[in-house]
Design an enzyme around this catalytic site. Sequence first.
Site, PDB file in Angstrom:
ATOM      1  N   GLU A 194       0.819  -1.212   0.000  1.00  0.00           N
ATOM      2  CA  GLU A 194       0.000   0.000   0.000  1.00  0.00           C
ATOM      3  C   GLU A 194       0.856   1.268   0.000  1.00  0.00           C
ATOM      4  O   GLU A 194       0.537   2.247  -0.685  1.00  0.00           O
ATOM      5  CB  GLU A 194      -0.951  -0.013   1.198  1.00  0.00           C
ATOM      6  CG  GLU A 194      -2.134  -0.949   1.056  1.00  0.00           C
ATOM      7  CD  GLU A 194      -1.767  -2.415   1.258  1.00  0.00           C
ATOM      8  OE1 GLU A 194      -2.566  -3.288   0.867  1.00  0.00           O
ATOM      9  OE2 GLU A 194      -0.667  -2.676   1.811  1.00  0.00           O
ATOM     10  N   HIS A 229     -11.656  -6.028   7.755  1.00  0.00           N
ATOM     11  CA  HIS A 229     -12.263  -5.685   6.468  1.00  0.00           C
ATOM     12  C   HIS A 229     -13.497  -4.806   6.635  1.00  0.00           C
ATOM     13  O   HIS A 229     -14.312  -4.712   5.728  1.00  0.00           O
ATOM     14  CB  HIS A 229     -12.676  -6.954   5.704  1.00  0.00           C
ATOM     15  CG  HIS A 229     -11.554  -7.887   5.416  1.00  0.00           C
ATOM     16  ND1 HIS A 229     -11.068  -8.772   6.341  1.00  0.00           N
ATOM     17  CD2 HIS A 229     -10.817  -8.080   4.288  1.00  0.00           C
ATOM     18  CE1 HIS A 229     -10.080  -9.485   5.814  1.00  0.00           C
ATOM     19  NE2 HIS A 229      -9.906  -9.071   4.565  1.00  0.00           N
TER      20      HIS A 229
END
Length: 337
Positions: free
Chosen positions: A60, A129
């Site tokens: 990321e 998540h």
Amino acid sequence: MARMTMVEAIRDAHDVAMARDDRVIVFGEDVGYFGGVFRCTAGLQKKYGKSRCFDTPISESGIVGTAIGMAAYGLRPCVEMQFADYMYPAYDQIVSEAARLRYRSAGEFTCPIVVRMPTGGGIFGGQTHSQSPEALFTHVAGLKTVVPSNPRDAKGLLLAAIDDPDPVIFLEPKRLYNGQFDGHYDKPIVSWKKSELSEVDEGYAPIPLGRAKLRREGRDVTILAYGTMVHVALAAVADSGIDGEVIDLRTLMPLDIDMITASVRKTGRCVVVHEATLTSGFGAELVALVQQECFWHLEAPVARVAGWDTPYPHAQEWHYFPGPPRIAKALQAVMEA
């Protein structure tokens, strides 16, 4: 007008932006060949080639760092974090580099990047998540933060974000991607019927950042919400029988202060709703703003309805979310105050 799900609207926004400006580049984990874990970029690599839509390593910080470099050289990257929960390794790049580039270079460089992130719960994704980290971005000067609640806004706001000369965090509520949602968390996601899909403007139709949307007019109490919680707030108003005015903020930063204050001055009451943890959530900023700008018009303390102050409780997901009963209880309380 075309009828689309939010996934289709986001995909269409990418397509429109890439077709009209060859500086727009799309990349991230699995967004190329596979089309993204939620299929928001499906077909873009085949249409525009691997140089404009491509997959990246699972890094990321590398994704956002590369986007910042591209932006400094004149491109307009639109990158995807597979889930908002995964953005933490990239947070330093977002805050220390992207948000500050215009200022530290005295305007010599800008950073026109969009960082897209699926956010929130409702899909049984568990603790890693399902987070709602919007407050981590609204606190950072130099960033704009967007949370759409429907397909039409998702497309229009994404087009405006891609056009923007500064970095935009674009948070997409996963609960709204592909399922019909009436605001009640105890009901399962059902498939959209074409007649029930949101009407979305075709072609290039940006929606300006910084403008809220009145979703329901009312006289008793103002409800401030965004993303998934807009639908929950509307359900709570319907269930409670209280004549609530529901404002969909759409853009958290910059915020549409004029619409918020006009509504609260009219109703004299306000309830703030968000899915994220209560303490230090974005709702605290909204409460402070309303108190500062509307103090002499308030008939009751401003109330907040939000997630628990706990790590995301997968086993108790439906109780963690602010549902219509919790919001209705808050509405009743401010009406009786």
